[in-house]
Design a protein around this motif. Structure first.
Motif, mmCIF file in Angstrom:
data_model
loop_
_atom_site.group_PDB
_atom_site.id
_atom_site.type_symbol
_atom_site.label_atom_id
_atom_site.label_comp_id
_atom_site.label_asym_id
_atom_site.label_seq_id
_atom_site.Cartn_x
_atom_site.Cartn_y
_atom_site.Cartn_z
ATOM 1 N N GLY A 1 0.819 -1.207 0.000
ATOM 2 C CA GLY A 1 0.000 0.000 0.000
ATOM 3 C C GLY A 1 0.850 1.253 0.000
ATOM 4 N N THR A 2 1.933 1.205 0.754
ATOM 5 C CA THR A 2 2.805 2.374 0.836
ATOM 6 C C THR A 2 3.407 2.678 -0.529
ATOM 7 N N VAL A 3 3.882 1.641 -1.215
ATOM 8 C CA VAL A 3 4.494 1.839 -2.531
ATOM 9 C C VAL A 3 3.469 2.393 -3.517
ATOM 10 N N SER A 4 2.295 1.745 -3.595
ATOM 11 C CA SER A 4 1.330 2.185 -4.603
ATOM 12 C C SER A 4 0.764 3.565 -4.251
ATOM 13 N N GLU A 5 0.492 3.813 -2.969
ATOM 14 C CA GLU A 5 -0.006 5.136 -2.573
ATOM 15 C C GLU A 5 0.988 6.237 -2.900
ATOM 16 N N PHE A 6 2.252 5.967 -2.619
ATOM 17 C CA PHE A 6 3.298 6.954 -2.905
ATOM 18 C C PHE A 6 3.353 7.232 -4.404
ATOM 19 N N CYS A 7 3.291 6.166 -5.205
ATOM 20 C CA CYS A 7 3.384 6.335 -6.661
ATOM 21 C C CYS A 7 2.164 7.096 -7.202
ATOM 22 N N VAL A 8 0.979 6.766 -6.680
ATOM 23 C CA VAL A 8 -0.228 7.473 -7.137
ATOM 24 C C VAL A 8 -0.058 8.972 -6.895
ATOM 25 N N LYS A 9 0.533 9.324 -5.751
ATOM 26 C CA LYS A 9 0.691 10.745 -5.416
ATOM 27 C C LYS A 9 1.846 11.408 -6.146
ATOM 28 N N HIS A 10 2.959 10.686 -6.288
ATOM 29 C CA HIS A 10 4.185 11.367 -6.700
ATOM 30 C C HIS A 10 4.671 11.045 -8.105
ATOM 31 N N ALA A 11 4.255 9.928 -8.687
ATOM 32 C CA ALA A 11 4.760 9.595 -10.026
ATOM 33 C C ALA A 11 4.221 10.595 -11.037
ATOM 34 N N GLU A 12 5.090 11.017 -11.951
ATOM 35 C CA GLU A 12 4.698 12.061 -12.908
ATOM 36 C C GLU A 12 4.016 11.466 -14.133
ATOM 37 N N CYS A 13 3.088 10.555 -13.910
ATOM 38 C CA CYS A 13 2.271 10.002 -14.997
ATOM 39 C C CYS A 13 1.064 9.339 -14.348
#
Lengths: 175, 175
Positions: free
Chosen positions: B144-156
């Motif tokens: 959850g931490t990985v996917s939540e972080f990516c949803v918020k911070h990944a530039e796509c």
């Protein structure tokens, strides 16, 4: 030959400032991105499901200038708001017909995140697309809450499309 | 005629219990879902980018039974772990070649969520796919931490694919 089309639900809302029948930039952006990057030229491979959730004001009244004198007035209010929602959906349905993508669209009322997840459970799309403004603090919190809730609770894969800073309109009235 | 293919990055990892070279069920599931529901029969319209992030143990040692006597030993360790990661990627690259989808695959080391977002910034995919186990409390928090972080911070745009409860293996050794 391919089997059933991939059913993609898009949760769409109206412009924060212009209101109905204008679609929000994030809703338009999520729709255009889905067509460009996912559907591409495979029009028969996808079906788009547009859900618009009308969120009542905290006190339940959308139109403070109206006078409510009978139960009929409330009925008319509901019909009127539903009509506004339908005009919003008309924008997306028209676009799909121009492009040649099958679609369905409908309006529900209630708490956006709860209704979206309930409609996912009911209609079982393959994918849910949720746009997100990435704007000022209020919108970020609000939209973030909806998309975060859906990522966790919707019973299908969820794609979150953040708006880029450069896509934020100069004039907020265009949002 | 379509333009450039849609570039889809998939963050893949190894089975928690079986380890390398076995891909995790959530990684396999995310890959198969992407091919079935997004790529469909439009093989030339997509390119898949497989990223595997090797996460060092907290103390930096993966193999407690090895003896490290010189800097060369550490170099060999790194090569060995890199080879393990490459075997994992080989699984996905083979599948893509069988199907006829263009792909690229590479290994990076570090904190999964940070590295994934950094690689998104560097390679600018159109879409990032992150699987999520939805298993016991530890995995849920971690993934959850990985996917939540990516949803918020990944530039796509980011798609999160939860595993269904019925897909959890009876025997955790198969995970």
């Amino acid at each position: 030959m391919e089997g059933e089309p991939t059913r993609v639900m898009l949760a769409v809302n109206e412009s924060t400032i212009k209101g109905y029948p204008h679609a929000s930039i994030s809703s338009k952006g999520a729709f255009e991105w889905t067509v460009d990057k996912i559907v591409r030229s495979n029009f028969s491979g996808f079906k788009l499901l547009f859900l618009h959730v009308q969120v009542p004001d905290e006190d339940g009244f959308e139109d403070m200038d109206s006078i409510y004198a009978s139960p009929e007035d409330f009925k008319n209010l509901n019909n009127r708001n539903k009509a506004k929602g339908l005009h919003l959906l008309e924008y997306f349905v028209d676009k799909c017909h121009e492009i040649g993508i099958a679609c369905e669209a409908w309006v529900k009322r209630g708490d956006a995140k709860e209704v979206i997840c309930h409609e996912v459970k009911r209609t079982q799309p393959d994918l849910l697309v949720v746009g997100s403004r990435g704007l000022g603090p209020f919108q970020r919190v609000f939209v973030g809450t909806v998309s975060e809730f859906c990522v966790k609770h919707a019973e299908c894969p969820v794609i979150t499309i953040k708006r880029k800073a450069c896509e934020t309109p100069q004039d907020p009235v265009d949002d």
